[in-house]
Design a protein around this motif. Structure first.
Motif, PDB file in Angstrom:
ATOM      1  N   PHE A   1       8.951  33.350 -32.898  1.00  0.00           N
ATOM      2  CA  PHE A   1       9.765  32.998 -31.730  1.00  0.00           C
ATOM      3  C   PHE A   1       9.403  33.845 -30.513  1.00  0.00           C
ATOM      4  O   PHE A   1       9.470  33.368 -29.377  1.00  0.00           O
ATOM      5  CB  PHE A   1      11.243  33.150 -32.057  1.00  0.00           C
ATOM      6  N   ILE A   2       9.015  35.100 -30.740  1.00  0.00           N
ATOM      7  CA  ILE A   2       8.568  35.932 -29.613  1.00  0.00           C
ATOM      8  C   ILE A   2       7.282  35.367 -29.030  1.00  0.00           C
ATOM      9  O   ILE A   2       7.127  35.245 -27.803  1.00  0.00           O
ATOM     10  CB  ILE A   2       8.384  37.403 -30.064  1.00  0.00           C
ATOM     11  N   ARG A   3       6.335  34.959 -29.909  1.00  0.00           N
ATOM     12  CA  ARG A   3       5.071  34.385 -29.438  1.00  0.00           C
ATOM     13  C   ARG A   3       5.300  33.085 -28.687  1.00  0.00           C
ATOM     14  O   ARG A   3       4.620  32.795 -27.685  1.00  0.00           O
ATOM     15  CB  ARG A   3       4.132  34.121 -30.623  1.00  0.00           C
ATOM     16  N   LEU A   4       6.266  32.268 -29.164  1.00  0.00           N
ATOM     17  CA  LEU A   4       6.531  30.963 -28.556  1.00  0.00           C
ATOM     18  C   LEU A   4       7.478  31.054 -27.361  1.00  0.00           C
ATOM     19  O   LEU A   4       7.878  30.015 -26.805  1.00  0.00           O
ATOM     20  CB  LEU A   4       7.118  30.005 -29.603  1.00  0.00           C
ATOM     21  N   LYS A   5       7.850  32.266 -26.978  1.00  0.00           N
ATOM     22  CA  LYS A   5       8.744  32.506 -25.836  1.00  0.00           C
ATOM     23  C   LYS A   5      10.140  31.916 -26.054  1.00  0.00           C
ATOM     24  O   LYS A   5      10.829  31.568 -25.103  1.00  0.00           O
ATOM     25  CB  LYS A   5       8.123  31.992 -24.533  1.00  0.00           C
TER      26      LYS A   5
ATOM     27  N   ARG B   1      14.715  37.204 -19.102  1.00  0.00           N
ATOM     28  CA  ARG B   1      14.174  35.871 -18.794  1.00  0.00           C
ATOM     29  C   ARG B   1      12.662  35.867 -18.572  1.00  0.00           C
ATOM     30  O   ARG B   1      12.115  34.962 -17.947  1.00  0.00           O
ATOM     31  CB  ARG B   1      14.893  35.259 -17.578  1.00  0.00           C
ATOM     32  N   ALA B   2      11.988  36.865 -19.100  1.00  0.00           N
ATOM     33  CA  ALA B   2      10.530  36.940 -18.982  1.00  0.00           C
ATOM     34  C   ALA B   2       9.916  37.065 -20.365  1.00  0.00           C
ATOM     35  O   ALA B   2      10.578  37.473 -21.332  1.00  0.00           O
ATOM     36  CB  ALA B   2      10.121  38.129 -18.125  1.00  0.00           C
ATOM     37  N   ARG B   3       8.641  36.696 -20.453  1.00  0.00           N
ATOM     38  CA  ARG B   3       7.916  36.840 -21.719  1.00  0.00           C
ATOM     39  C   ARG B   3       7.986  38.294 -22.173  1.00  0.00           C
ATOM     40  O   ARG B   3       7.925  39.222 -21.358  1.00  0.00           O
ATOM     41  CB  ARG B   3       6.471  36.403 -21.540  1.00  0.00           C
ATOM     42  N   CYS B   4       8.083  38.509 -23.473  1.00  0.00           N
ATOM     43  CA  CYS B   4       8.212  39.867 -23.993  1.00  0.00           C
ATOM     44  C   CYS B   4       7.222  40.095 -25.130  1.00  0.00           C
ATOM     45  O   CYS B   4       6.604  39.161 -25.642  1.00  0.00           O
ATOM     46  CB  CYS B   4       9.639  40.123 -24.458  1.00  0.00           C
ATOM     47  N   GLU B   5       7.102  41.355 -25.529  1.00  0.00           N
ATOM     48  CA  GLU B   5       6.252  41.743 -26.652  1.00  0.00           C
ATOM     49  C   GLU B   5       7.126  42.352 -27.741  1.00  0.00           C
ATOM     50  O   GLU B   5       8.170  42.946 -27.468  1.00  0.00           O
ATOM     51  CB  GLU B   5       5.189  42.759 -26.211  1.00  0.00           C
ATOM     52  N   GLN B   6       6.684  42.222 -28.984  1.00  0.00           N
ATOM     53  CA  GLN B   6       7.482  42.719 -30.107  1.00  0.00           C
ATOM     54  C   GLN B   6       7.698  44.220 -30.058  1.00  0.00           C
ATOM     55  O   GLN B   6       8.730  44.735 -30.514  1.00  0.00           O
ATOM     56  CB  GLN B   6       6.829  42.330 -31.425  1.00  0.00           C
ATOM     57  N   ASN B   7       6.743  44.959 -29.465  1.00  0.00           N
ATOM     58  CA  ASN B   7       6.854  46.416 -29.406  1.00  0.00           C
ATOM     59  C   ASN B   7       7.429  46.910 -28.080  1.00  0.00           C
ATOM     60  O   ASN B   7       7.375  48.100 -27.778  1.00  0.00           O
ATOM     61  CB  ASN B   7       5.500  47.068 -29.671  1.00  0.00           C
TER      62      ASN B   7
END
Length: 327
Positions: free
Chosen positions: A34-38, A44-50
């Motif tokens: 879900f993080i990869r697929l936004k 409200r912005a794209r994020c990274e798991q770390n």
């Protein structure tokens, strides 16, 4: 869509670590997907798991409600406990507790509420310093463990920053830990620094100690000094102060047994049949003194630098009748 707002106790941790605790019904594999697929965003912005979260960040989760359908945190369990704690020291960040031998620090396989951590949480809930329903990813926690049958000082963190810092101090060897113990016999040297190698056998929950390196063994360093000794029922018994330089499983018990001086009451690394008859239900070992060295950036806990805390030897059941003047 659900929105989770990062509070003070949530801040400073990775996004994936936070989500694992805050959304317990969400499988880890799906979370990363879900993080990869936004479908999971931060502010409200794209994020990274770390990504490291800051207080006030908003996490938007465009996922099904079923992932949030986990049992509601129950404050009733805490309100039903009448906390019984022997507090050595307390401030706004930490508690230092005198744990008696026989007390379990965390819940075991059989469950139950009569654990040290449950009493800590119930105590803070009663004081209004902890409300499980208002926390998304934090609960007051113990920073160090002591065996069920060992007594001594246990550290509890009241907030996430204190927990993070205390775990860092322990990992970076910023605390000096001193123990009192009774051993069979009288060590040849009045004081010494013992070195050896230890390997744990998880199947038997025992350790093996040797003087020289062997496969998968880790080095151990144990300092001791003899405080006093006396003859009990024809057996010489010595009271030692021990400082752990390294902190491995059963290190003190196994290392002293290895040099021929097992602890009284220790059936795992000695023969305690006669000790039991003398009233030694538990191994005679107590984590009685703690020193905060803090030769590092200590942040919100910098006020603890150089401070020393201890349990009065008079309140340790096996020290009665021994000369404690050397302490």
């Amino acid at each position: 869509m659900r929105i989770l707002t990062v509070n003070k106790n949530d801040a400073g941790q990775r996004l994936d670590k936070f989500l694992t605790k805050a959304v317990k019904g969400l499988p880890q594999s799906l979370m990363y997907k879900f993080i990869r697929l936004k479908k999971i965003k931060v502010n409200r912005a794209r994020c990274e798991q770390n990504q490291i979260l800051k207080e006030g960040d908003e996490i938007q989760l465009f996922i099904k409600d079923e992932f949030f359908d986990t049992p509601e945190k129950d404050k009733g369990a805490l309100s039903s406990i009448r906390p019984k704690l022997n507090i050595v020291y307390e401030d706004q960040n930490i508690l230092l507790l005198h744990k008696r031998p026989g007390v379990l620090v965390h819940e075991d396989a059989e469950g139950g509420e009569n654990t040290l951590i449950m009493h800590v949480q119930a105590y803070l809930y009663e004081k209004g310093e902890y409300d499980p329903k208002s926390e998304q990813s934090f609960a007051p926690a113990l920073c160090n463990r002591i065996d069920r049958n060992t007594g001594g000082i246990v550290i509890a963190a009241k907030n996430a920053e204190a927990l993070r810092l205390m775990n860092e101090f322990i990992r970076e060897d910023q605390l000096s830990k001193f123990y009192l113990c009774l051993v069979h016999g009288k060590p040849r040297a009045k004081k010494a620094t013992l070195t050896g190698y230890l390997k744990k056998d998880s199947a038997t929950n025992t350790v093996r100690v040797a003087d020289t390196p062997f496969k998968d063994a880790k080095q151990i360093i144990t300092k001791y000094r003899v405080i006093s000794d006396k003859v009990v029922s024809g057996d010489t018994v010595s009271l030692l102060e021990v400082e752990l330089v390294t902190g491995r499983t059963h290190q003190i018990r196994a290392h002293l047994a290895h040099i021929g001086h097992p602890l009284l009451g220790d059936g795992k690394y000695g023969v305690n049949r006669d000790d039991k008859r003398r009233g030694f239900k538990f191994q005679a070992l107590y984590a009685y003194r703690l020193v905060f060295k803090l030769d590092c950036e200590a942040g919100a806990l910098s006020y603890l630098k150089g401070k020393s805390f201890r349990i009065s030897p008079d309140s340790i059941w096996f020290t009665e009748g021994y000369d404690l003047s050397a302490l």
